[in-house]
Design an enzyme around this catalytic site. Structure first.
Site, PDB file in Angstrom:
ATOM      1  N   HIS A 186      46.259  51.188   7.871  1.00  0.00           N
ATOM      2  CA  HIS A 186      47.502  51.715   8.453  1.00  0.00           C
ATOM      3  C   HIS A 186      48.610  50.673   8.440  1.00  0.00           C
ATOM      4  O   HIS A 186      48.372  49.479   8.259  1.00  0.00           O
ATOM      5  CB  HIS A 186      47.261  52.165   9.901  1.00  0.00           C
ATOM      6  CG  HIS A 186      46.617  53.524  10.012  1.00  0.00           C
ATOM      7  ND1 HIS A 186      45.256  53.710   9.911  1.00  0.00           N
ATOM      8  CD2 HIS A 186      47.164  54.756  10.193  1.00  0.00           C
ATOM      9  CE1 HIS A 186      44.980  55.007  10.042  1.00  0.00           C
ATOM     10  NE2 HIS A 186      46.126  55.657  10.211  1.00  0.00           N
ATOM     11  N   LYS A 210      51.057  50.212  14.181  1.00  0.00           N
ATOM     12  CA  LYS A 210      50.093  51.059  14.907  1.00  0.00           C
ATOM     13  C   LYS A 210      49.460  50.271  16.052  1.00  0.00           C
ATOM     14  O   LYS A 210      48.998  49.141  15.841  1.00  0.00           O
ATOM     15  CB  LYS A 210      49.018  51.558  13.932  1.00  0.00           C
ATOM     16  CG  LYS A 210      48.037  52.517  14.557  1.00  0.00           C
ATOM     17  CD  LYS A 210      47.232  53.264  13.503  1.00  0.00           C
ATOM     18  CE  LYS A 210      46.210  54.199  14.122  1.00  0.00           C
ATOM     19  NZ  LYS A 210      46.806  55.195  15.027  1.00  0.00           N
TER      20      LYS A 210
HETATM   21  N1  NDP Z   1      47.500  63.431  14.437  1.00  0.00           N
HETATM   22  C1  NDP Z   1      48.240  62.980  13.425  1.00  0.00           C
HETATM   23  O1  NDP Z   1      48.293  63.593  12.328  1.00  0.00           O
HETATM   24  C2  NDP Z   1      49.042  61.734  13.613  1.00  0.00           C
HETATM   25  C3  NDP Z   1      48.936  61.051  14.781  1.00  0.00           C
HETATM   26  N2  NDP Z   1      49.703  59.939  15.006  1.00  0.00           N
HETATM   27  C4  NDP Z   1      49.595  59.362  16.342  1.00  0.00           C
HETATM   28  O2  NDP Z   1      50.764  59.735  17.067  1.00  0.00           O
HETATM   29  C5  NDP Z   1      51.090  58.723  18.014  1.00  0.00           C
HETATM   30  C6  NDP Z   1      52.544  58.303  17.822  1.00  0.00           C
HETATM   31  O3  NDP Z   1      52.688  57.670  16.575  1.00  0.00           O
HETATM   32  P1  NDP Z   1      54.130  57.171  16.084  1.00  0.00           P
HETATM   33  O4  NDP Z   1      55.089  58.292  16.076  1.00  0.00           O
HETATM   34  O5  NDP Z   1      53.887  56.411  14.843  1.00  0.00           O
HETATM   35  O6  NDP Z   1      54.499  56.155  17.282  1.00  0.00           O
HETATM   36  P2  NDP Z   1      55.935  55.709  17.789  1.00  0.00           P
HETATM   37  O7  NDP Z   1      55.707  54.496  18.628  1.00  0.00           O
HETATM   38  O8  NDP Z   1      56.885  55.641  16.654  1.00  0.00           O
HETATM   39  O9  NDP Z   1      56.404  56.928  18.724  1.00  0.00           O
HETATM   40  C7  NDP Z   1      55.958  57.168  20.020  1.00  0.00           C
HETATM   41  C8  NDP Z   1      57.167  57.571  20.840  1.00  0.00           C
HETATM   42  O10 NDP Z   1      56.728  58.001  22.123  1.00  0.00           O
HETATM   43  C9  NDP Z   1      57.596  57.417  23.087  1.00  0.00           C
HETATM   44  N3  NDP Z   1      56.986  57.401  24.405  1.00  0.00           N
HETATM   45  C10 NDP Z   1      56.277  56.416  25.006  1.00  0.00           C
HETATM   46  N4  NDP Z   1      55.918  56.795  26.251  1.00  0.00           N
HETATM   47  C11 NDP Z   1      56.408  58.044  26.427  1.00  0.00           C
HETATM   48  C12 NDP Z   1      56.356  58.972  27.495  1.00  0.00           C
HETATM   49  N5  NDP Z   1      55.726  58.685  28.648  1.00  0.00           N
HETATM   50  N6  NDP Z   1      56.971  60.167  27.345  1.00  0.00           N
HETATM   51  C13 NDP Z   1      57.621  60.469  26.220  1.00  0.00           C
HETATM   52  N7  NDP Z   1      57.707  59.623  25.161  1.00  0.00           N
HETATM   53  C14 NDP Z   1      57.089  58.435  25.264  1.00  0.00           C
HETATM   54  C15 NDP Z   1      57.870  56.046  22.512  1.00  0.00           C
HETATM   55  O11 NDP Z   1      58.988  55.421  23.147  1.00  0.00           O
HETATM   56  P3  NDP Z   1      59.034  53.794  23.196  1.00  0.00           P
HETATM   57  O12 NDP Z   1      58.968  53.345  21.762  1.00  0.00           O
HETATM   58  O13 NDP Z   1      60.329  53.512  23.873  1.00  0.00           O
HETATM   59  O14 NDP Z   1      57.818  53.389  23.984  1.00  0.00           O
HETATM   60  C16 NDP Z   1      58.148  56.410  21.061  1.00  0.00           C
HETATM   61  O15 NDP Z   1      59.470  56.840  20.864  1.00  0.00           O
HETATM   62  C17 NDP Z   1      50.066  57.611  17.818  1.00  0.00           C
HETATM   63  O16 NDP Z   1      49.004  57.768  18.738  1.00  0.00           O
HETATM   64  C18 NDP Z   1      49.559  57.853  16.395  1.00  0.00           C
HETATM   65  O17 NDP Z   1      48.267  57.359  16.191  1.00  0.00           O
HETATM   66  C19 NDP Z   1      50.557  59.462  14.066  1.00  0.00           C
HETATM   67  C20 NDP Z   1      50.670  60.085  12.859  1.00  0.00           C
HETATM   68  C21 NDP Z   1      49.925  61.286  12.522  1.00  0.00           C
HETATM   69  O1  LIG Z   2      49.416  55.852  13.885  1.00  0.00           O
HETATM   70  C1  LIG Z   2      49.446  56.472  12.797  1.00  0.00           C
HETATM   71  O2  LIG Z   2      50.294  56.253  11.918  1.00  0.00           O
HETATM   72  C2  LIG Z   2      48.440  57.512  12.565  1.00  0.00           C
HETATM   73  N1  LIG Z   2      47.647  57.833  13.550  1.00  0.00           N
HETATM   74  C3  LIG Z   2      46.630  58.827  13.520  1.00  0.00           C
HETATM   75  C4  LIG Z   2      45.289  58.188  13.756  1.00  0.00           C
HETATM   76  O3  LIG Z   2      45.179  57.306  14.627  1.00  0.00           O
HETATM   77  O4  LIG Z   2      44.323  58.589  13.097  1.00  0.00           O
HETATM   78  C5  LIG Z   2      46.703  59.715  12.302  1.00  0.00           C
HETATM   79  C6  LIG Z   2      47.126  59.015  11.056  1.00  0.00           C
HETATM   80  O5  LIG Z   2      46.092  58.188  10.650  1.00  0.00           O
HETATM   81  C7  LIG Z   2      48.404  58.220  11.266  1.00  0.00           C
END
Ligand code: NDP
Ligand SMILES: O=C(O)C1=N[C@H](C(=O)O)C[C@H](O)C1
Length: 263
Positions: free
Chosen positions: A149, A153
């Site tokens: 990744h 992350k």
């Molecule tokens: N299931 C899937 O297909 C995928 C899952 N993911 C997962 O999704 C999650 C997010 O990933 P990603 O978008 O890259 O992360 P980011 O850090 O880019 O985004 C997370 C966002 O959530 C905000 N946040 C933090 N705390 C809160 C809260 N209490 N309420 C509302 N918003 C909040 C953060 O703000 P701040 O930065 O100010 O803390 C940030 O803007 C991870 O767990 C990742 O593993 C990612 C890609 C695909």
């Molecule tokens: O943090 C990410 O980027 C992603 N998170 C998810 C995970 O923890 O598996 C899904 C994907 O791999 C991207």
């Protein structure tokens, strides 16, 4: 995505657009979800909530479905809020284990009509690859998972890798497979990865990557490698939209987007 794709069923209905709230809306995934929902035509973003914002904005805006891409630290509070306020929750955030899933199931007992989907990965190739890994597991004496990744992350191993390893481990146990061959007796800390069930998972964090996974199976004289690459966060969007459209027809807790697909 073509109109014929099973992930993008023609809606055809003249119903009001689905009212969607996005939690983590300013994050990498949340921002992409906002764009995808707005572009979809049969749904609209009615609330965008990020760190420091008031979760009640979702309820005030009349959100029917919330999509959560935040962090493992806060996601349980967000789901609890959605359940308490009768909002279906499509959750992509990682960090779920049996204890957390059990807690969500308990909350839902009071709201049998409500759906919560916890999807470790919304990319179709990742969903298929988890299913393929589960099918292959009983035929191989050895298997290890490598997830790769982007370095921003926060959690390791990835939710996808942990879920994949759990599925493989359960399939191995059901097939009565014994311990994997491994002569290691001297080990630098971390050199053999971390164990999920009986499956070793290795995590790489490398600039330039998005989300990638290899599952390497082996037995006498052959190996099988299942590899999936998300090269753009757009890869997750058809799955997210499918979940938003489908969740009202799937009350209770579902784990994995495959539960919403004809797999
Ligand atoms: N299931 C899937 O297909 C995928 C899952 N993911 C997962 O999704 C999650 C997010 O990933 P990603 O978008 O890259 O992360 P980011 O850090 O880019 O985004 C997370 C966002 O959530 C905000 N946040 C933090 N705390 C809160 C809260 N209490 N309420 C509302 N918003 C909040 C953060 O703000 P701040 O930065 O100010 O803390 C940030 O803007 C991870 O767990 C990742 O593993 C990612 C890609 C695909
Ligand atoms: O943090 C990410 O980027 C992603 N998170 C998810 C995970 O923890 O598996 C899904 C994907 O791999 C991207």
């Amino acid at each position: 995505m073509s109109a014929q794709s099973p992930l993008d069923p023609a809606n055809g209905s003249s119903a009001e657009p689905l009212r969607v709230g996005v939690i983590g809306a300013r994050g990498r995934m949340g921002a992409e979800v906002c764009r995808a929902v707005e572009a979809a035509g049969d749904m609209e973003v009615v609330a965008m909530v990020d760190a420091g914002d008031w979760l009640f904005n979702l309820a005030d805006a009349g959100a029917q479905v919330a999509v959560d891409f935040t962090s493992p630290e806060v996601v349980m509070d967000n789901i609890r809020f959605c359940v308490d306020n009768d909002i279906h929750a499509v959750v992509g955030t990682s960090g779920f284990d049996a204890q957390r899933l059990g807690a969500v199931s308990e909350w839902l007992e009071q709201k049998p009509e409500l759906g919560v989907l916890i999807a470790p990965n919304f990319a179709i190739g990742a969903v298929l690859s988890m299913r393929f890994a589960e099918l292959a597991a009983r035929y191989y004496e050895s298997v290890e998972v490598i997830e790769l990744h982007h370095p921003r992350k926060v959690d390791a191993p990835s939710g996808t890798a942990a879920h994949t390893a759990r599925l493989i481990s359960q399939a191995r146990e059901a097939a009565g497979l014994g311990p994997m061959p491994d002569a290691t007796t001297q080990e630098a800390p971390g050199a053999r990865g971390t164990l999920v069930g009986d499956v070793r998972v290795h995590s790489l964090r490398v600039a330039g990557l998005i989300a990638h996974q290899e599952v390497v199976f082996g037995t006498e004289g052959e190996t099988l490698t299942l590899r999936h690459d998300s090269l753009d966060r757009k890869s997750f969007m058809p799955g997210v939209l499918l979940a938003v459209r489908s969740i009202a027809r799937h009350p209770g807790l579902s784990v994995g987007l495959d539960k919403y697909m004809d797999l």
